[in-house]
Motif scaffolding. Structure first.
Motif, mmCIF file in Angstrom:
data_model
loop_
_atom_site.group_PDB
_atom_site.id
_atom_site.type_symbol
_atom_site.label_atom_id
_atom_site.label_comp_id
_atom_site.label_asym_id
_atom_site.label_seq_id
_atom_site.Cartn_x
_atom_site.Cartn_y
_atom_site.Cartn_z
ATOM 1 N N ASN A 4 2.767 5.148 -13.097
ATOM 2 C CA ASN A 4 4.014 5.095 -12.350
ATOM 3 C C ASN A 4 3.818 5.720 -10.972
ATOM 4 N N THR A 5 4.507 5.181 -10.015
ATOM 5 C CA THR A 5 4.478 5.744 -8.658
ATOM 6 C C THR A 5 5.747 6.527 -8.439
ATOM 7 N N GLY A 37 4.493 5.495 -1.643
ATOM 8 C CA GLY A 37 3.640 4.806 -2.601
ATOM 9 C C GLY A 37 4.313 3.573 -3.173
ATOM 10 N N ARG A 38 5.590 3.688 -3.480
ATOM 11 C CA ARG A 38 6.307 2.537 -4.009
ATOM 12 C C ARG A 38 6.414 1.417 -2.957
ATOM 13 N N GLU A 52 0.098 9.545 -4.047
ATOM 14 C CA GLU A 52 0.610 10.021 -5.328
ATOM 15 C C GLU A 52 -0.134 11.255 -5.860
ATOM 16 N N VAL A 87 -2.693 4.342 -2.489
ATOM 17 C CA VAL A 87 -1.705 4.779 -3.481
ATOM 18 C C VAL A 87 -2.123 6.124 -4.075
ATOM 19 N N ASN A 144 1.991 13.424 -8.508
ATOM 20 C CA ASN A 144 2.000 12.583 -9.709
ATOM 21 C C ASN A 144 0.823 12.992 -10.583
ATOM 22 N N SER A 195 6.246 8.701 -5.368
ATOM 23 C CA SER A 195 6.630 8.849 -3.963
ATOM 24 C C SER A 195 7.230 7.546 -3.415
ATOM 25 N N THR A 196 8.111 7.735 -2.457
ATOM 26 C CA THR A 196 8.734 6.567 -1.811
ATOM 27 C C THR A 196 7.704 5.731 -1.064
ATOM 28 N N LEU A 232 3.098 -0.336 -2.806
ATOM 29 C CA LEU A 232 2.868 -1.099 -4.029
ATOM 30 C C LEU A 232 3.700 -2.379 -4.061
ATOM 31 N N ILE A 233 4.944 -2.263 -3.619
ATOM 32 C CA ILE A 233 5.799 -3.476 -3.609
ATOM 33 C C ILE A 233 5.192 -4.551 -2.711
ATOM 34 N N THR A 245 -3.192 -4.363 -10.933
ATOM 35 C CA THR A 245 -2.074 -4.998 -10.213
ATOM 36 C C THR A 245 -2.257 -6.500 -10.095
#
Length: 943
Positions: free
Chosen positions: A654-655, A660-661, A621, A617, A625, A657-658, A664-665, A646
């Motif tokens: 906050n994330t 990174g998200r 980011e 991540v 970020n 970039s797409t 994370l999901i 987490t």
């Protein structure tokens, strides 16, 4: 062989006949003094015929042979002018008379003899035939011991009893009977036929349980026959094979009817002696009445126009007073067979010439005239032509196989009913039992499968269509001796009542309940095996059946492969299998109980993934970020804090970039599953009592060196040592449940055992009162308990049906609950394994997360490389290779560390949207330039 009534020859006559035969063998008769020659095509060829003229077969054969000679002599296509001259003599089935008549034939220069009819005569005359080289063509001798090796000049032109006894054996097997009683005439015909039957039955796992011979004299005392049948009635088998002469057979049936042995439950199988009597003569009604339901074998003669024409001609010859039988047809064909062989003999240049042995002249004295006997010089040539014959007669193909037997041996199977009989099927050496005539099956592929063996329904003795069981318990006052193990432990299964000869227990109740369901009484007595102080050897107990000590064995007998090879078992009445019993200890929670939900490997992999996901991540980011930028120390702390937070979904970064998200999901989903599983496992550990054992089953027990206990007398010792290759030094015999408990509690350190291997029924009973032990692992053998009987015992089959009925109506379960249902201790059969969660349960989640991280990183680095190529300076390229690589690396690290200018993307959008955004763009550009200068300075310091 078909035998007629025969007088008893004097013993002196028999000795004399054999001595004369020995004289022929001694001198050999191969030294020739002079010859009597006849022209190559003589006008007459002399042939002899030797059989019992006053018997049923003899009367039919005499007419048939005479008609065959007439037909041959009147047929211009054969012998071409040479006539057959046949001379008939009666032997009266006497060996002495038969030998004398044969010697008289040898004085008349005959080339062959049609006959004899009886086995007794055939054995003696064959010696003479061998020495004088005169072929014998016997249409009536069925004795299977007359082999071509011992009697090369004996040719059987009918079917051998070897085939007939095969047909009887296949019928016995077809109806599911295992044993027969045999009544036979006590001569060569009877004894040798029964010997062949015994061999054929043994091939089908059947046997002769009792046999009795009747003297061959005519007029046997009725009392003798009655005593014999009373003995048969006391035997186990109710299937009776009758292999006698007609006069004796009718006498046996008459006495059997008087004794009630022609009623329900009995099976009578008569050989072909009864068939030719039914075909040839009209039997009295009382004789037929005594034979109702009898099965009869008759030599099969295929239907043909020639046969029909001859039978019509036969009626005209006899006026219907004498019926034709199969032996008469074979006698007719024998003449034609010989005629064709003589024709071939002449065509090959054979000459009818005879030579005398000069040495016999020195033996002349008295009135024996031994010198008059002649040797047929070309007898071997004629014999060869006989054996090579290939023609079709009234009886079908006349062709011999390599054993000198007629091809296509077949029999009709008939059922005597009312005043006649009905056909229920056929047997042939090609197709076995069938409803269709054998000649219709010869063109089909060879198939002797039991699934195609069928016969029509039979009306059995007692006028019933229900197939008789074929056996009863011998009504001779003898009880069935049943061996029962006299156990020292687990007496709930089987035990001897103290002070008596009675037994009780679960196994005994099952046996008595099954016996009570049988449709017949079973007289038996229990006999103890063992002294009651220790468990007996069950292997020796089962072996006692094969040695005849016991007629059956009842108890907790395990059905194993080695035992099934020597005895038959009933249907299993209890499931069984070897299991492992171990002691266990309670596992306390302790101060470090929170670590127990995960295995060490699970903890390690989980921690590594937290760090890996944090790094991934950060990489995704870092350039865009601000929360993932700053001094190195701050960035490291951010990576660790973000990844660990987490776990509780408490991360504040906050994330943007797409990619990174996306990572994370997926990671949050993995964390959710791990968190839920950990919580559930820890809850179980803290609230439920945990049990622990270092042994998890038979495999872990095998790999250890600890001693293993087993029940004394059980097959477990053999299985552990022979099948699992565990050293016998590790095996400890235990006698009682108390011994089990003590050895398990002491353990290997105090002279005990690490585990006990025993069958599940014993273990369940043991655990019902011993709560400190448990079963670990699964059953590693699957078997059951049954009752043992001798091989092919019909009682085993009937008891199996009774046990199934007990299981279906619930009685078997009620007996089990009566003896084995215990409630003092809970029977928990759960496997004792740790409740820890292992990596194998979560590797899929980690795999998904890892793949997502890898794909995101690949896409990210491709984007970095694309920007690196676009931003390469064109005016300051050094010519030194090392300097070029160093500058590329510095640009790559700067690009990785530098913050991406997102205003370029905005400027592209404002060109499309309009000039109203130019002021904002310039202002952002100024701020970004200052930020970039600061970042480059920081990056250069880092570098």
């Amino acid at each position: 062989m078909a035998n007629g009534p025969s007088p008893s020859p004097h013993v002196g006559f028999w000795l004399f006949s054999f001595h004369v035969g020995e004289v022929f063998l001694y001198f050999g008769l191969f030294s020739f003094g002079y010859c009597k020659n006849v022209s190559a095509r003589p006008a007459v060829v002399n042939v002899g015929a030797l059989f019992t003229l006053d018997s049923t077969i003899g009367r039919v054969a005499k007419i048939a042979i005479e008609e065959a000679v007439k037909d041959v002599n009147s047929n211009s296509s054969i012998l071409h002018g040479t006539k057959l001259n046949i001379t008939m003599q009666s032997s009266n089935c006497s060996g002495f008379i038969g030998m004398v008549e044969a010697l008289r034939f040898m004085e008349t220069d005959i080339v062959a003899i049609i006959g004899p009819q009886c086995s007794t005569v055939a054995h003696i005359v064959s010696y003479v035939s061998n020495e004088l080289q005169v072929p014998l063509l016997s249409f009536g001798v069925t004795d299977p011991t007359l082999s071509s090796l011992q009697y090369p000049f004996f040719v059987r032109t009918t079917q051998s009893d070897s085939f007939q006894m095969t047909a009887v054996a296949e019928m016995v097997s077809y109806y599911g009977w295992k044993a027969v009683s045999v009544i036979f005439v006590d001569n060569e015909y009877g004894r040798n036929g029964v010997s062949a039957l015994n061999d054929k039955l043994a091939e089908r796992r059947c046997r002769i349980s009792y046999k009795s011979g009747i003297p061959p004299e005519s007029g046997v005392n009725t009392g003798y026959v009655m005593d014999l049948l009373v003995k048969v009635a006391l035997m186990e088998s109710r299937v009776i094979v009758l292999h006698v002469s007609p006069s004796l057979g009718f006498q046996v049936f008459s006495v059997a009817k008087y004794l009630g042995m022609m009623g329900n439950g009995y099976v009578w199988i008569a050989t072909d002696w009864l068939a030719y009597m039914l075909d040839s003569a009209s039997l009295p009604s009382d004789t037929l009445e005594s034979m109702q339901g009898v099965l009869v074998l008759r030599q099969h003669i295929p239907e043909s126009d020639r046969k029909k024409n001859f039978l019509s001609r036969w009626k005209n010859l006899t006026g219907g007073s004498l019926g034709m039988n199969s032996y008469g047809l074979y006698a007719y064909d024998s003449v034609w067979l010989l005629a064709h062989a003589i024709e071939s003999f002449f065509n090959q240049g054979g000459k009818i010439s005879f030579s005398n042995d000069s040495r016999l002249k020195t033996m002349e004295g008295g009135n024996l005239h031994l010198g008059a006997m002649s040797i047929f010089d070309d007898g071997m040539l004629l014999l060869g032509n006989i054996l090579q014959s290939n023609l079709v007669g009234l009886t079908g193909p006349l062709k011999f196989n390599s054993d000198r037997s007629l091809i296509h041996a077949a029999y009709d199977i008939i059922n005597v009913i009312g005043t006649g009989f009905r056909m229920i099927g056929y047997w042939s050496n090609y197709s076995g039992l069938s409803k269709e005539p054998p000649e219709t099956l010869y063109a089909q592929p060879f198939n002797r499968s039991s699934t195609i063996q069928h016969l029509h329904s039979v009306i059995w003795p007692g006028e019933t269509l229900s197939k008789p069981r074929g056996w009863v318990f011998p009504n001779n006052g003898k009880l069935l001796k049943i061996g029962v193990p006299n156990r020292a432990s687990y007496r709930e299964f089987v035990s001897k009542v103290r002070g008596s000869d009675m037994f009780q227990g679960f196994c005994i109740d099952v046996f008595t309940a099954a016996v009570n369901l049988l449709p017949y009484a079973v007289p038996y007595q229990f006999v103890a095996f063992g002294d009651g102080h220790k468990n007996p050897s069950y292997t020796q107990l089962v072996d006692s059946i094969t040695t005849g000590v016991f007629d059956a064995v009842v108890g907790d007998i395990t059905i194993v492969t080695n035992r099934t090879k020597i005895v038959d078992f009933s249907q299993p009445y209890a499931a069984s299998g070897l299991v492992v019993v171990v002691p266990f200890r309670k596992l306390n929670t302790g101060a470090w109980a929170f670590l127990r939900p995960f295995s060490p490997l699970m903890w390690t992999v989980t921690a590594c993934f937290f760090v890996v996901v944090g790094i991934v991540v950060w990489i995704l980011e870092h350039r865009i970020n601000d929360e993932f930028r700053g001094p190195p120390k701050r960035q490291v702390i951010t990576i660790l804090w973000f990844s660990l937070s987490t776990l509780f979904f408490a991360h504040k970064e906050n994330t943007v970039s797409t990619l990174g998200r996306l990572v994370l999901i997926i990671w949050l989903f993995v964390v959710l599953i791990i968190n839920s599983s950990y919580t559930a496992s820890l809850t179980s550990i803290l609230t439920v009592q945990q049990l622990y054992s270092p042994i998890n089953g038979i495999e872990s027990l095998r790999k250890s060196d600890d001693p293993i206990g087993y029940q004394e007398g059980s097959f477990a010792e053999y299985y552990l040592s022979q099948e699992l290759n565990i050293s016998k030094s590790r095996l400890v015999a235990l006698r009682t449940p108390e011994d089990y408990a003590k050895a398990l509690k002491d353990g290997p350190g105090k002279g005990g055992v690490a585990a006990v291997v025993d069958e599940r029924p014993y273990v369940e009973l043991f655990l019902s009162s011993q709560c400190s032990f448990r079963i670990v692992g699964q059953e590693f053998t699957k078997s059951g308990w049954g009752f043992a009987f001798p091989r092919d015992s019909p009682l085993a089959v009937d008891l199996s049906s009774a046990i199934l009925e007990l299981a279906e109506n619930g009685d078997l379960q009620r007996i089990h609950d009566k003896w084995l249902m215990k409630s003092s201790c809970s029977l928990e059969n759960a496997e004792l394994e740790s409740d820890r969660l292992h990596l194998s349960s979560f590797w899929g989640l980690f795999l998904i997360c890892g793949v997502a991280c890898f794909i995101a990183l690949v896409i990210y680095f491709l984007q970095i490389m694309q920007q690196l190529c676009k931003s390469a300076p064109s005016d300051s390229i050094s010519s030194e290779p090392g300097s070029t690589r160093s500058r590329r690396l510095q640009r790559f690290l700067s690009l990785m560390d530098g913050k991406e200018d997102i205003t370029k993307n905005k400027s592209k959008r404002t060109k499309v949207e309009g000039p109203s955004f130019h002021g904002d763009r310039d202002e952002d550009f100024g701020r970004s330039s200052k930020r970039r200068a600061t970042d480059l300075a920081t990056g250069s310091n880092i570098n």
